[in-house]
Scaffold this motif. Sequence first.
Motif, PDB file in Angstrom:
ATOM      1  N   ARG A 187       0.824  -1.256  -0.067  1.00 21.77           N
ATOM      2  CA  ARG A 187      -0.074  -0.012   0.027  1.00 21.77           C
ATOM      3  C   ARG A 187       1.003   1.278  -0.305  1.00 21.77           C
ATOM      4  O   ARG A 187       0.389   2.321  -0.161  1.00 21.77           O
ATOM      5  N   ALA A 188       2.152   1.056   0.226  1.00 21.76           N
ATOM      6  CA  ALA A 188       2.887   2.290   0.108  1.00 21.76           C
ATOM      7  C   ALA A 188       4.416   2.091  -0.505  1.00 21.76           C
ATOM      8  O   ALA A 188       4.915   0.889  -0.277  1.00 21.76           O
ATOM      9  N   HIS A 189       4.674   2.934  -1.437  1.00 21.30           N
ATOM     10  CA  HIS A 189       5.893   2.798  -2.206  1.00 21.30           C
ATOM     11  C   HIS A 189       7.078   2.886  -1.221  1.00 21.30           C
ATOM     12  O   HIS A 189       8.003   1.937  -1.540  1.00 21.30           O
ATOM     13  N   VAL A 190       7.265   3.503  -0.376  1.00 24.60           N
ATOM     14  CA  VAL A 190       8.154   3.941   0.775  1.00 24.60           C
ATOM     15  C   VAL A 190       7.856   3.147   1.786  1.00 24.60           C
ATOM     16  O   VAL A 190       6.983   3.202   2.416  1.00 24.60           O
ATOM     17  N   GLN A 191       8.776   2.110   2.070  1.00 26.88           N
ATOM     18  CA  GLN A 191       8.663   1.166   3.052  1.00 26.88           C
ATOM     19  C   GLN A 191       9.400   1.642   4.645  1.00 26.88           C
ATOM     20  O   GLN A 191       9.340   0.881   5.624  1.00 26.88           O
ATOM     21  N   LYS A 192      10.138   2.579   4.630  1.00 23.76           N
ATOM     22  CA  LYS A 192      10.967   2.820   5.895  1.00 23.76           C
ATOM     23  C   LYS A 192      10.840   4.497   5.960  1.00 23.76           C
ATOM     24  O   LYS A 192      10.810   5.142   5.236  1.00 23.76           O
ATOM     25  N   THR A 193      11.078   5.021   7.437  1.00 20.10           N
ATOM     26  CA  THR A 193      11.138   6.098   7.644  1.00 20.10           C
ATOM     27  C   THR A 193      12.361   6.767   7.261  1.00 20.10           C
ATOM     28  O   THR A 193      13.382   6.279   7.398  1.00 20.10           O
ATOM     29  N   SER A 194      12.467   8.047   6.483  1.00 16.20           N
ATOM     30  CA  SER A 194      13.780   8.645   6.078  1.00 16.20           C
ATOM     31  C   SER A 194      13.721  10.023   7.136  1.00 16.20           C
ATOM     32  O   SER A 194      12.702  10.508   7.169  1.00 16.20           O
ATOM     33  N   THR A 195      14.902  10.104   7.697  1.00 19.69           N
ATOM     34  CA  THR A 195      15.089  11.384   8.663  1.00 19.69           C
ATOM     35  C   THR A 195      15.337  12.608   7.879  1.00 19.69           C
ATOM     36  O   THR A 195      15.522  12.480   6.663  1.00 19.69           O
ATOM     37  N   VAL A 196      14.996  13.691   8.763  1.00 21.15           N
ATOM     38  CA  VAL A 196      15.370  14.895   8.075  1.00 21.15           C
ATOM     39  C   VAL A 196      16.723  15.052   7.486  1.00 21.15           C
ATOM     40  O   VAL A 196      16.933  15.253   6.051  1.00 21.15           O
ATOM     41  N   GLU A 197      17.869  14.525   8.116  1.00 24.63           N
ATOM     42  CA  GLU A 197      19.142  14.440   7.390  1.00 24.63           C
ATOM     43  C   GLU A 197      19.314  13.699   5.999  1.00 24.63           C
ATOM     44  O   GLU A 197      19.825  13.779   5.204  1.00 24.63           O
ATOM     45  N   GLU A 198      18.341  12.337   6.245  1.00 28.80           N
ATOM     46  CA  GLU A 198      18.354  11.603   4.859  1.00 28.80           C
ATOM     47  C   GLU A 198      17.711  12.230   3.901  1.00 28.80           C
ATOM     48  O   GLU A 198      18.104  12.166   2.561  1.00 28.80           O
ATOM     49  N   VAL A 199      16.599  12.872   4.131  1.00 28.95           N
ATOM     50  CA  VAL A 199      16.151  13.602   3.173  1.00 28.95           C
ATOM     51  C   VAL A 199      16.805  14.743   2.658  1.00 28.95           C
ATOM     52  O   VAL A 199      17.017  14.766   1.450  1.00 28.95           O
ATOM     53  N   LEU A 200      17.496  15.420   3.495  1.00 22.05           N
ATOM     54  CA  LEU A 200      18.279  16.573   3.022  1.00 22.05           C
ATOM     55  C   LEU A 200      19.648  16.095   2.181  1.00 22.05           C
ATOM     56  O   LEU A 200      20.232  16.689   1.161  1.00 22.05           O
ATOM     57  N   SER A 201      20.134  14.873   2.549  1.00 23.15           N
ATOM     58  CA  SER A 201      21.250  14.101   1.641  1.00 23.15           C
ATOM     59  C   SER A 201      20.901  13.402   0.661  1.00 23.15           C
ATOM     60  O   SER A 201      21.813  12.917  -0.213  1.00 23.15           O
TER      61      SER A 201
END
Lengths: 393, 133
Positions: A187-201
């Motif tokens: 039901r969701a393409h993304v399976q894990k949480t991305s932290t703010v740092e991971e999003v920024l990098s």
Amino acid sequence: MSDGTSPPSAALVGYGETDLGSLPDRGVEDLCAEAAGAALANAGLSAADVDGLVARTPSTEDLGGSTVPVIAEAVGISPIRWGVDVGTGGAAYVQAIADAGAAIEAGLADVVLVVAADRLRAARAEEGDDDLLGTAAGPFEEPANTVASLYAHVANWHVETFGTTREQLAKVSEIASTHAAKQRPERAHVQKTSTVEEVLSSPMIADPLTQYQCSLVSDGGAAFLVTDEATARDLGGEYAVLTGFGAEHTHADLSGMDDFAETGAAAAGDRAMAAADVAHDDLDVIGIYDCFSISVLQFLEDLGFCERGVSGALVESGALELGGRWPMNTHGGALAGAHPGPAGIFHVTEAIRQLTGAAERTQVEGAETALVHGNGGVFSTQAVAVLEGRIAP
Amino acid sequence: MSEADALDGSYSPRERAFADRLLAEGLVIPVCEACTTPTFPLPPRCPDCGADEWSFEPADGRGLVRGYTHVRRPSDSRFEPPVTSALIELEEGPAVIGHPAGDPPDVAVGDRVEFVEALVVYGRLRLSFSVQS
């Protein structure tokens, strides 16, 4: 009969979704049929009960004929007595609730299927495109631009005008991923949480928007069924009703946007909430179109969840997360749930799930009132609906 | 990348004619002859009064940056990133999206820019500006 301020009467009695993610073996018609079948089963209706259709021309396939009869036939509802092809981008699925309700109220149809599916991910793989960001730049708009880079102009404006931080932008994506990670895998393409740092990098697409701050590229589709409230009561069980609606479509290209500081969502939201006679405090769960992180910041302000310019602080406050004041995009949105093209339809099906107690691990306890918003183009088209949950006596 | 490059097939007849005018005359702004509203680019009808009579006024060339970005994944792989784009509010009123030149340019919201030239890059029109320090 609508009095001009009340929305048309519309009861949302069923929803269905395909698997979401990477589905290379299913074409658009197959995905539509799957979603429609799931919605009919969910509603306790059969294809023969449906006599109206809201469909969407896909971007990845040439259907070979007019969209409405092709999709009607693919999902097994032909013949129908009313059909329309949407054209307001991501605002279309919210507007479709009112479109369907208006047709039903006018006696042009009794049960309307709204269905949309596409396969951006499969198409990208098939064509070998490195990115499917879309050349959305108009003929007079710096040819290097894409959809993402056009939105990025507004992001830098927001950052430099209000002091919004890159972390606040990225937090939008972190919240989306947290909600997506709670969904069943299909039901969701993304399976894990991305932290703010991971999003920024994640890779920079157009400063300041990194890849995780841009819509996913997915395959999949969804559908929902609209009828009148009497029929909804006959069907029994839980359903949702439209209590307020507003739309405002203001410009085509970004250069036609008079002022970054207000999109049509402000007017559309005012109308929808006034018609529904609700204040922000009455909203239990919200769906805000999230094609890019900056989109959410803009719309939170336009829709009055905070003052102009301070949506960054709202995003960091916890208010938009499960357990917060206004849990937002509990399915993960376009940023982390799915974006096969018609991403906005999932904001509607998620609202139906929330209001009928079917949202599983992201269920907002006792959710009765939802606001659902859709946006198309470059802040070009806006639609807002207020939905309330009902239980058939 | 040169003015000799042809505009690609994505331009409608009206768009192509206006792009050709920009390439030949520089930055000109369509002004409605009925109600004097300036607009950009040239629309089929005046957005304010619906008339279809236009004069083309040479722009002062100066504007302010309302928003911008450095594009790292451009629409066309032939562009070498980053490519800077800015939404520029012209003195005359209309907004345009243009390309502040530089490597990359040092651009901020509120910066003053000046029109330099119109040219064709990879089949599409570019409006090039310089950032005034």
